[in-house]
Scaffold this motif. Sequence first.
Motif, PDB file in Angstrom:
ATOM      1  N   UNK A 172       0.857  -1.194   0.000  1.00  0.00           N
ATOM      2  CA  UNK A 172       0.000   0.000   0.000  1.00  0.00           C
ATOM      3  C   UNK A 172       0.889   1.239   0.000  1.00  0.00           C
ATOM      4  N   UNK A 173       0.504   2.225  -0.774  1.00  0.00           N
ATOM      5  CA  UNK A 173       1.260   3.477  -0.826  1.00  0.00           C
ATOM      6  C   UNK A 173       2.265   3.513  -1.962  1.00  0.00           C
ATOM      7  N   UNK A 174       2.541   2.364  -2.571  1.00  0.00           N
ATOM      8  CA  UNK A 174       3.549   2.370  -3.638  1.00  0.00           C
ATOM      9  C   UNK A 174       2.929   2.780  -4.968  1.00  0.00           C
ATOM     10  N   UNK A 175       3.810   3.006  -5.925  1.00  0.00           N
ATOM     11  CA  UNK A 175       3.409   3.416  -7.280  1.00  0.00           C
ATOM     12  C   UNK A 175       3.872   2.363  -8.257  1.00  0.00           C
ATOM     13  N   UNK A 176       2.953   1.829  -9.047  1.00  0.00           N
ATOM     14  CA  UNK A 176       3.357   0.981 -10.164  1.00  0.00           C
ATOM     15  C   UNK A 176       3.532   1.926 -11.355  1.00  0.00           C
ATOM     16  N   UNK A 177       4.682   1.831 -12.002  1.00  0.00           N
ATOM     17  CA  UNK A 177       5.017   2.783 -13.075  1.00  0.00           C
ATOM     18  C   UNK A 177       5.254   2.005 -14.368  1.00  0.00           C
ATOM     19  N   UNK A 178       4.661   2.452 -15.464  1.00  0.00           N
ATOM     20  CA  UNK A 178       4.838   1.766 -16.735  1.00  0.00           C
ATOM     21  C   UNK A 178       4.578   2.762 -17.857  1.00  0.00           C
ATOM     22  N   UNK A 179       4.540   2.284 -19.073  1.00  0.00           N
ATOM     23  CA  UNK A 179       4.241   3.192 -20.184  1.00  0.00           C
ATOM     24  C   UNK A 179       3.134   2.577 -21.041  1.00  0.00           C
ATOM     25  N   UNK A 180       2.701   3.323 -22.040  1.00  0.00           N
ATOM     26  CA  UNK A 180       1.631   2.811 -22.905  1.00  0.00           C
ATOM     27  C   UNK A 180       2.131   1.702 -23.833  1.00  0.00           C
ATOM     28  N   UNK A 181       3.384   1.283 -23.656  1.00  0.00           N
ATOM     29  CA  UNK A 181       3.890   0.193 -24.494  1.00  0.00           C
ATOM     30  C   UNK A 181       3.882  -1.154 -23.769  1.00  0.00           C
ATOM     31  N   UNK A 182       3.460  -1.157 -22.494  1.00  0.00           N
ATOM     32  CA  UNK A 182       3.468  -2.407 -21.702  1.00  0.00           C
ATOM     33  C   UNK A 182       2.091  -3.049 -21.656  1.00  0.00           C
ATOM     34  N   UNK A 183       2.035  -4.339 -21.954  1.00  0.00           N
ATOM     35  CA  UNK A 183       0.775  -5.084 -21.797  1.00  0.00           C
ATOM     36  C   UNK A 183       0.488  -5.283 -20.311  1.00  0.00           C
ATOM     37  N   UNK A 184      -0.769  -5.056 -19.932  1.00  0.00           N
ATOM     38  CA  UNK A 184      -1.152  -5.161 -18.517  1.00  0.00           C
ATOM     39  C   UNK A 184      -2.679  -5.202 -18.419  1.00  0.00           C
ATOM     40  N   UNK A 185      -3.197  -5.406 -17.222  1.00  0.00           N
ATOM     41  CA  UNK A 185      -4.648  -5.349 -17.000  1.00  0.00           C
ATOM     42  C   UNK A 185      -4.948  -5.649 -15.539  1.00  0.00           C
TER      43      UNK A 185
END
Length: 309
Positions: A216-229
């Motif tokens: 809790x409190x953390x940030x998941x960081x990615x870009x629009x080039x990463x597959x996720x859901x």
Amino acid sequence: MAVGNTISLDDYKTEKIEPAVVVPLDFDGPLPQPTADIETTKADVDRAGYAILTGAILPDKVELARQVLVSEIAREEAEDVSRVSNFFVDPDAKNRRLDRLPDRHPVFLELLEQPALLEMVKHILGPTVLNESYLVQSLDANVTRPGSAAQFIHLDAARDTHDQAVPYQARFIWCLDPFDEENGATRVVPGSHRWNDRIDMSGATFYESVPAVAPAGSLIIYSDMLLHGTGANISTNRQRASINFGYCPPWCRPLVNFPLVLDPRTVEGASRMLRQVLGYSSVVNGFDSPWQSASEKLRSMTVTPTLDY
Ligand SMILES: O=C(O)CCC(=O)C(=O)O
Ligand SMILES: [Fe+2]
């Protein structure tokens, strides 16, 4: 469909396609682990396509933000549940999405100007022409609840090409609960930020993924080039709340037109930097096109677009 509306939920309903192809995980190297070190975060985003940064933003505001979501979602549900359940990836409408966050509490404006975020935006998107400000691309909350279905694995991209060389969005998920596989932690496909030419979002391809387990409190960081859901919430009694948002370069069209969506009173006392990222600039660098038809109030709130941070 009412004039001025976008496509409706019914328009979106598509036939369920059985995936014909399964793409296995294909990533060498350790998976990113939660870290408080911003240089490790940058390296993780570069090599794996995502990172988990801890302790960097508003550590004392996590519980507050969580409480705001609880009360605001309850308020919307009491008036019209479709305002918070109309998300087409969850057929039983179990999960909750909440928009217009800055109008609901100032903590969400504070969030947008956290220095660690902006450092990551600059790292992911690189410099802009004439040093013009980045823009907030979208901002909403996502709450999985027991029984929420998994979201399809996708890209947060407003494009349909296979030749994008660089990210057009820096994306963030502020975890307001601990994220784990049981409560629907975001699923990511490590290394897929380099699969540009291979990605198929038609539904015919199933991508193996891993949960981004995050405190809790953390940030998941990615870009629009990463597959996720969003993962399925298979717990019996645990929710999983997050604030999902992103920044794009000034030449991209954000998902939300904040000056027309937010109450002007929300942004009245906001810093110049906040107004810049929310798009309160009536001109762009090098080309003047003032908002002649906007209200006097709105025009008085506009700022120059040259990056202030
Ligand atoms: O909250 C999550 O787990 C991810 C949500 C997401 O990817 C989206 O709505 O585009
Ligand atoms: Fe997404």
